[in-house]
Design a protein around this motif. Structure first.
Motif, PDB file in Angstrom:
ATOM      1  N   GLY A 595      39.302   3.630 -41.494  1.00 41.19           N
ATOM      2  CA  GLY A 595      39.577   2.580 -42.467  1.00 41.19           C
ATOM      3  C   GLY A 595      40.007   1.267 -41.852  1.00 41.19           C
ATOM      4  N   ARG A 596      40.786   1.326 -40.769  1.00 39.18           N
ATOM      5  CA  ARG A 596      41.223   0.080 -40.101  1.00 39.18           C
ATOM      6  C   ARG A 596      40.036  -0.742 -39.642  1.00 39.18           C
ATOM      7  NH1 ARG A 596      44.136   2.901 -35.318  1.00 39.18           N
ATOM      8  NH2 ARG A 596      42.417   4.314 -35.784  1.00 39.18           N
ATOM      9  N   THR A 597      39.102  -0.068 -38.967  1.00 39.70           N
ATOM     10  CA  THR A 597      37.962  -0.805 -38.431  1.00 39.70           C
ATOM     11  C   THR A 597      37.052  -1.285 -39.551  1.00 39.70           C
ATOM     12  OG1 THR A 597      36.723   1.252 -38.105  1.00 39.70           O
ATOM     13  CG2 THR A 597      38.020   0.473 -36.270  1.00 39.70           C
ATOM     14  N   MET A 598      36.908  -0.466 -40.599  1.00 42.06           N
ATOM     15  CA  MET A 598      36.044  -0.869 -41.704  1.00 42.06           C
ATOM     16  C   MET A 598      36.591  -2.122 -42.392  1.00 42.06           C
ATOM     17  SD  MET A 598      33.557   1.337 -41.643  1.00 42.06           S
ATOM     18  CE  MET A 598      33.801   1.249 -39.858  1.00 42.06           C
ATOM     19  N   ILE A 599      37.884  -2.143 -42.668  1.00 39.91           N
ATOM     20  CA  ILE A 599      38.497  -3.315 -43.312  1.00 39.91           C
ATOM     21  C   ILE A 599      38.359  -4.535 -42.414  1.00 39.91           C
ATOM     22  CG2 ILE A 599      40.704  -4.309 -44.064  1.00 39.91           C
ATOM     23  CD1 ILE A 599      41.439  -1.424 -44.981  1.00 39.91           C
ATOM     24  N   SER A 600      38.590  -4.352 -41.116  1.00 42.28           N
ATOM     25  CA  SER A 600      38.499  -5.474 -40.178  1.00 42.28           C
ATOM     26  C   SER A 600      37.070  -5.992 -40.075  1.00 42.28           C
ATOM     27  CB  SER A 600      39.026  -5.050 -38.804  1.00 42.28           C
ATOM     28  OG  SER A 600      40.383  -4.652 -38.886  1.00 42.28           O
ATOM     29  N   MET A 601      36.085  -5.089 -40.078  1.00 37.93           N
ATOM     30  CA  MET A 601      34.686  -5.522 -40.048  1.00 37.93           C
ATOM     31  C   MET A 601      34.320  -6.279 -41.317  1.00 37.93           C
ATOM     32  SD  MET A 601      32.532  -2.415 -38.320  1.00 37.93           S
ATOM     33  CE  MET A 601      32.743  -1.989 -36.586  1.00 37.93           C
ATOM     34  N   VAL A 602      34.852  -5.829 -42.451  1.00 45.46           N
ATOM     35  CA  VAL A 602      34.587  -6.528 -43.708  1.00 45.46           C
ATOM     36  C   VAL A 602      35.190  -7.929 -43.669  1.00 45.46           C
ATOM     37  CG1 VAL A 602      35.118  -6.571 -46.178  1.00 45.46           C
ATOM     38  CG2 VAL A 602      34.267  -4.475 -45.123  1.00 45.46           C
ATOM     39  N   VAL A 603      36.391  -8.062 -43.114  1.00 43.10           N
ATOM     40  CA  VAL A 603      37.010  -9.385 -42.986  1.00 43.10           C
ATOM     41  C   VAL A 603      36.126 -10.288 -42.133  1.00 43.10           C
ATOM     42  CG1 VAL A 603      38.948 -10.649 -41.956  1.00 43.10           C
ATOM     43  CG2 VAL A 603      39.384  -8.631 -43.375  1.00 43.10           C
ATOM     44  N   LEU A 604      35.685  -9.785 -40.967  1.00 43.00           N
ATOM     45  CA  LEU A 604      34.840 -10.607 -40.089  1.00 43.00           C
ATOM     46  C   LEU A 604      33.498 -10.919 -40.744  1.00 43.00           C
ATOM     47  CD1 LEU A 604      35.370  -9.091 -36.517  1.00 43.00           C
ATOM     48  CD2 LEU A 604      36.299 -11.199 -37.447  1.00 43.00           C
ATOM     49  N   GLY A 605      32.884  -9.916 -41.370  1.00 42.19           N
ATOM     50  CA  GLY A 605      31.599 -10.138 -42.022  1.00 42.19           C
ATOM     51  C   GLY A 605      31.703 -11.139 -43.156  1.00 42.19           C
ATOM     52  N   THR A 606      32.763 -11.033 -43.951  1.00 36.54           N
ATOM     53  CA  THR A 606      32.976 -11.978 -45.052  1.00 36.54           C
ATOM     54  C   THR A 606      33.169 -13.392 -44.523  1.00 36.54           C
ATOM     55  OG1 THR A 606      33.984 -10.233 -46.404  1.00 36.54           O
ATOM     56  CG2 THR A 606      34.442 -12.513 -47.036  1.00 36.54           C
ATOM     57  N   LEU A 607      33.971 -13.517 -43.484  1.00 39.10           N
ATOM     58  CA  LEU A 607      34.207 -14.836 -42.880  1.00 39.10           C
ATOM     59  C   LEU A 607      32.903 -15.459 -42.391  1.00 39.10           C
ATOM     60  CD1 LEU A 607      37.448 -14.636 -40.701  1.00 39.10           C
ATOM     61  CD2 LEU A 607      36.836 -16.418 -42.312  1.00 39.10           C
ATOM     62  N   ARG A 608      32.123 -14.670 -41.696  1.00 40.59           N
ATOM     63  CA  ARG A 608      30.880 -15.196 -41.138  1.00 40.59           C
ATOM     64  C   ARG A 608      29.915 -15.591 -42.250  1.00 40.59           C
ATOM     65  NH1 ARG A 608      30.314 -10.830 -36.117  1.00 40.59           N
ATOM     66  NH2 ARG A 608      32.159 -11.587 -34.994  1.00 40.59           N
ATOM     67  N   ALA A 609      29.883 -14.791 -43.309  1.00 37.69           N
ATOM     68  CA  ALA A 609      29.014 -15.134 -44.439  1.00 37.69           C
ATOM     69  C   ALA A 609      29.476 -16.427 -45.101  1.00 37.69           C
ATOM     70  CB  ALA A 609      29.005 -13.992 -45.453  1.00 37.69           C
ATOM     71  N   ARG A 610      30.760 -16.567 -45.288  1.00 38.25           N
ATOM     72  CA  ARG A 610      31.283 -17.763 -45.964  1.00 38.25           C
ATOM     73  C   ARG A 610      31.118 -19.007 -45.109  1.00 38.25           C
ATOM     74  NH1 ARG A 610      36.767 -15.315 -48.967  1.00 38.25           N
ATOM     75  NH2 ARG A 610      35.593 -13.989 -50.419  1.00 38.25           N
ATOM     76  N   ARG A 611      31.070 -18.821 -43.794  1.00 41.18           N
ATOM     77  CA  ARG A 611      30.840 -19.972 -42.908  1.00 41.18           C
ATOM     78  C   ARG A 611      29.357 -20.282 -42.739  1.00 41.18           C
ATOM     79  NH1 ARG A 611      35.017 -18.014 -38.210  1.00 41.18           N
ATOM     80  NH2 ARG A 611      36.888 -19.127 -38.925  1.00 41.18           N
ATOM     81  N   GLY A 612      28.508 -19.342 -43.143  1.00 43.91           N
ATOM     82  CA  GLY A 612      27.077 -19.548 -42.978  1.00 43.91           C
ATOM     83  C   GLY A 612      26.546 -19.072 -41.655  1.00 43.91           C
ATOM     84  N   ASP A 613      27.302 -18.220 -40.944  1.00 44.53           N
ATOM     85  CA  ASP A 613      26.811 -17.664 -39.683  1.00 44.53           C
ATOM     86  C   ASP A 613      25.687 -16.676 -39.972  1.00 44.53           C
ATOM     87  OD1 ASP A 613      28.773 -19.143 -38.507  1.00 44.53           O
ATOM     88  OD2 ASP A 613      30.128 -17.474 -38.125  1.00 44.53           O
ATOM     89  N   GLN A 614      24.863 -16.446 -38.965  1.00 45.28           N
ATOM     90  CA  GLN A 614      23.702 -15.572 -39.143  1.00 45.28           C
ATOM     91  C   GLN A 614      23.995 -14.107 -38.848  1.00 45.28           C
ATOM     92  OE1 GLN A 614      20.711 -16.784 -40.373  1.00 45.28           O
ATOM     93  NE2 GLN A 614      22.043 -18.551 -40.691  1.00 45.28           N
ATOM     94  N   ASP A 615      25.201 -13.799 -38.359  1.00 46.21           N
ATOM     95  CA  ASP A 615      25.466 -12.444 -37.882  1.00 46.21           C
ATOM     96  C   ASP A 615      26.457 -11.696 -38.769  1.00 46.21           C
ATOM     97  OD1 ASP A 615      27.549 -14.092 -37.263  1.00 46.21           O
ATOM     98  OD2 ASP A 615      27.430 -13.816 -35.107  1.00 46.21           O
ATOM     99  N   ALA A 616      26.454 -11.988 -40.061  1.00 48.86           N
ATOM    100  CA  ALA A 616      27.388 -11.323 -40.981  1.00 48.86           C
ATOM    101  C   ALA A 616      26.834 -10.002 -41.491  1.00 48.86           C
ATOM    102  CB  ALA A 616      27.705 -12.247 -42.158  1.00 48.86           C
ATOM    103  N   ARG A 617      25.568  -9.986 -41.837  1.00 42.89           N
ATOM    104  CA  ARG A 617      24.998  -8.826 -42.533  1.00 42.89           C
ATOM    105  C   ARG A 617      25.073  -7.547 -41.695  1.00 42.89           C
ATOM    106  NH1 ARG A 617      21.485  -8.150 -46.916  1.00 42.89           N
ATOM    107  NH2 ARG A 617      21.313 -10.402 -47.173  1.00 42.89           N
TER     108      ARG A 617
END
Length: 853
Positions: A595-617
């Motif tokens: 769960g720790r890693t999953m939540i942390s990956m979701v935080v990073l993925g969400t951030l990258r998506a909101r910034r418009g980075d290409q490596d969120a998905r």
């Protein structure tokens, strides 16, 4: 190694001296000294230690089959028995008392409890007149090595310094070889400038340069008389050091035979013990001993050392002597000792060896149960699940229903930690209640009920969680704590802040009882609830107390859970850089997809998506695939579905948004999760009905009260959501407010959508998008990549550090080289150092006149 190897080390000695001066003035330091095996780390530190005006403690981690817990501390004659938490605090108090140099050598072989102590000191040594020097082999500490994880944990700590010990240059080898008759160029080519290899060749007076260190050492050993060679072999089997009388007893030779080994420079005597000059030499000699003779030497060692040696050392000799009965006895004793000292990985290793030689069914079931527990405590959760399952089956075969129920509870708890195994855990918990509830009494049944309550809470079945808490037989402090926690969690998740008071009662009771793990569990639930309910002020208060407690008491797993939720709270509150940093640190530290890693990956993925980075998905797709079985239960907590749908929305893929959200919305219960899913679905089709159970800001937003919704989001402390609430407004003023927030956050996709909305309303004076590049044109991500390039990282290591794909890193590196107009990575690294790009932690800057560090 001899003193002659200390050529070309002036800068390193100066760095150590400078950091020592800082330490004795009250600014403690933890120095990580890395280099290849034989580079001269030990010789450098030893010479520096002789010049220190203060107390000096030196300990070495040994390459045993399973390390002795806190082995280096035993070399320092520091008592290591008792509670590991209390020991760490007592050791810190010692360092506060007087100027002290602590050296932990060969830390690549350190046990868990030693690493926990170093982690503890790294966070607290800043105000001590002490310097802790940790030497390790860089070539044996890969990206996921526990020592690298520790270094990552402490990477932002102001006390940490790094020092690399490079190979010797051709000029240095030439100076050392002067007068030997050995061709220095050939010597440098063959040895690669490895200081130990160089000195072995020169001391051996060979006519030609040997191909390997092993050849150089064995060539010297071959010149020994038979008695001396027997003594040398015995010492190699005994380990890095031993008393001369022990070597004599094991070898059957007189202590005087060791003198010849010393005269030929193969061993050294110091402080009543004799040791090889380097571990490379010991390994070379040990590997050359015939298997039958090696087993006999280990058998003799077992007999000689049996009365008073450490059980871990005896277990190692029993293993190599092929003595199954002794191995079973000493491996179990060593596991018990290791567990008591917090070295759970080592305890599990001993239990595995005991299991290999155990034939009794009940005893095997005990060992399997112990393996489940120790693997869980060492954060090897996947292995723990497997061992618990085997323990359940083993106790069932024995016919012991109570022990079977206990093992099922252990399996359920581990599955709960993994999050992705929640369905498995819930089934195990239900079976445990059935087995232990006949009759329903005892601490085992109380724990089974409490665990059932946690599963109900994970599934947001809050009334059921309260009911399970009320079933717990509260006949003692710990069972009262378990009951209070289940009831408190159920009530707090239902929106009653008074439930947190019951969680506080649980924490108070468990802390008073010294039940550190249970207290960590209470803090976990308090943080989870405050963050998911968006009670951020309460979350801040709980977080400060919880982090201090978990750090003080060595609860590293709970600490990382807390940090994962903290990263999510920072994301929600618009502190994106801090959220990114913290989530990345959690991912570097955790060893499993839990769960720790999953939540942390979701935080990073969400951030990258909101910034418009290409490596969120990629990150979010990974989370969703891992959580496929558990998503219907814990999706509200992890947030992968919401994040993946949000990413699809930014990409304009409304069909994907609909496909992702619709099934999740049908089963969602938690108010904030329900609201965010309903909002995302509203991006694809008109709202037919606003879910009554959705959180208030979402209800306002979906009902068209944009300004009121934004105001409520701001009051809660969520700027991004406040700006999103204004997106559907036709009011230019509100759209400009949203644009400003998106600009400030660096939320490029929504900033562009808002600008387009303004243009559709006839607005022309729209501010330009704020740039995130520096004067050199590098983006924030490219600057991160450049920082790691300057630190000497390869693409695969950068990908692991930043949680990107290797291809994405390759694109970033190419972009950095193009923008800086440099031809290669080395030139980019020089640019970074010239222009003040910070490496991961302070270290000596290389110059053209000295080896790179």
């Amino acid at each position: 190694m001899g003193a002659t190897a200390l050529v070309e080390r002036d800068r390193e000695r100066a760095a150590l001296a400078s950091w020592w001066d800082e330490a004795v003035s009250g600014h403690g330091r933890l120095v990580l000294v890395g280099g290849d095996a034989g580079a001269g780390k030990t010789a450098l530190i030893s010479e520096f230690g002789r010049c220190v005006d203060g107390r000096s403690w030196h300990g070495t981690c040994e390459p045993l089959a399973t390390p002795v817990p806190l082995g280096p501390l035993r070399d320092m004659d520091v008592p290591v028995s008792g509670d590991p938490v209390e020991f760490r605090h007592l050791f810190l108090d010692e360092l506060r008392a007087t100027a002290t140099l602590v050296v932990v050598d060969d830390a690549q072989w350190a046990d868990d409890s030693t690493l926990d102590l170093l982690r503890f000191l790294g966070r607290r040594i800043e105000r001590c007149p002490a310097m802790v020097v940790v030497a390790y082999r860089e070539d044996e500490a890969g990206a996921r090595h526990p020592l690298r994880v520790l270094a990552g944990d402490l990477s932002t700590a102001p006390v940490v310094r790094r020092l690399a010990v490079p190979p010797l240059s051709l000029a240095a080898v030439t100076a050392l070889a002067s007068g030997s008759g050995v061709d220095p160029a050939e010597l440098h080519r063959r040895t690669g400038g490895n200081a130990f290899f160089v000195t072995q060749v020169l001391a051996g007076q060979a006519e030609s340069v040997p191909t390997t260190v092993r050849d150089a050492v064995l060539a010297r050993a071959a010149r020994l008389a038979p008695g001396a060679r027997d003594a040398l072999d015995a010492l190699a089997c005994l380990g890095p050091r031993a008393a001369p009388r022990v070597v004599a007893a094991v070898s059957g030779r007189s202590p005087g035979d060791l003198d010849e080994c010393a005269d030929r420079g193969l061993v050294v005597a110091d402080g009543g013990v004799v040791s090889f000059r380097h571990e490379l030499a010991r390994v070379a000699v040990e590997d050359a001993i015939a298997p039958g003779r090696a087993a006999e030497l280990h058998r003799r060692a077992l007999e000689v050392l049996r009365p008073d040696a450490d059980p871990a050392r005896l277990a190692g000799h029993a293993l190599r002597a092929h003595d199954r009965a002794a191995l079973l006895t000493y491996a179990r004793a060593a596991a018990e000792q290791a567990s008591a000292l917090g070295a759970h990985k080592e305890a599990a290793a001993h239990l595995r060896r005991a299991l290999d030689v155990c034939g009794d069914r009940a005893q095997r079931a005990e060992l399997l149960e112990g393996l489940g527990r120790q693997c869980h405590l060492s954060d090897d959760l996947d292995a723990a699940v497997r061992w618990w399952q085997e323990a359940v089956a083993a106790w069932a075969a024995v016919g012991d229903r109570r022990r079977q129920g206990v093992a099922l509870v252990g399996l359920a708890i581990t599955a709960l930690h993994l999050a992705r195994e929640v369905p498995l855990g819930e089934r195990a918990s239900q079976q445990a209640v059935e087995l232990l509830g006949d009759p329903p009494s005892g601490p085992e049944f109380a724990l089974a009920c409490a665990v059932q309550g946690k599963f109900a809470a994970m599934g947001f079945r809050n009334a059921e969680a309260v009911a399970w808490g009320e079933r717990v037989p509260a006949d003692g402090p710990l069972t009262r704590a378990l009951a209070a926690l289940s009831i408190g969690v159920g009530r707090a998740q239902s929106g009653d802040p008074a439930g947190l008071d019951l969680i506080a009662d649980c924490i108070r009771l468990t802390r008073s009882a010294g039940a550190h793990d249970e207290a960590g569990l209470g803090y976990f639930w308090a943080q989870l609830i405050c963050v998911t309910r968006r009670w951020y002020r309460l979350a801040d208060r709980w977080y400060g107390e919880a982090i201090a407690y978990t750090e003080d008491h060595g609860q590293e797993i709970w600490r990382q859970w807390l940090r994962a939720f903290r990263a999510r709270a920072l994301l929600d509150q618009g502190a994106w850089e801090e959220a990114e940093s913290l989530a990345s640190e959690v991912l570097r530290s955790a060893g499993v997809d839990d769960g720790r890693t999953m939540i942390s990956m979701v935080v990073l993925g969400t951030l990258r998506a909101r910034r418009g980075d290409q490596d969120a998905r990629g990150l979010l797709t990974h989370v969703r695939s891992v959580m496929v079985n558990a998503e219907p239960v814990v999706g509200w907590m992890v947030g992968a579905t919401r994040a993946l749908a949000e990413t699809a929305w930014y990409a304009g893929d409304l069909d994907a948004v609909r496909t992702i959200v619709t099934p999740a919305l049908a089963v969602a219960q938690e108010p904030w999760h329900l609201g965010e899913l309903a909002f995302l679905l509203s991006r694809t089709e008109p709202v037919s009905a606003v879910p009554a159970g959705a959180a208030e800001p979402y209800r306002l937003q979906l009902n068209g009260f944009h300004e009121q919704a934004a105001l409520r989001w701001r009051e809660i402390g969520c700027p991004y959501e406040a700006a999103l609430a204004l997106l559907d407004s036709d009011d230019e003023r509100l759209l400009r407010e949203a644009l400003a927030v998106f600009d400030e956050l660096g939320a490029r996709p929504m900033r562009d959508v808002t600008a387009r909305r303004l243009r559709e309303h006839g607005v022309r004076d729209i501010p330009r998008r704020a740039t995130t590049t520096g004067a050199d044109g590098l983006s924030a991500r490219e600057r991160e990549v450049l920082t790691l390039l300057a630190d000497g990282r390869r693409n695969t290591e950068i990908a692991e550090e930043l949680f990107l794909s290797r291809r994405t890193v390759e694109h970033h590196v190419a972009s950095v080289l193009r923008k800086l107009r440099v031809p290669n990575r080395a030139e980019a690294a020089r640019y970074a150092r010239r222009n003040g790009t910070q490496t991961q932690s302070p270290r000596i800057a290389p110059t053209s006149a000295s080896p790179t560090m």
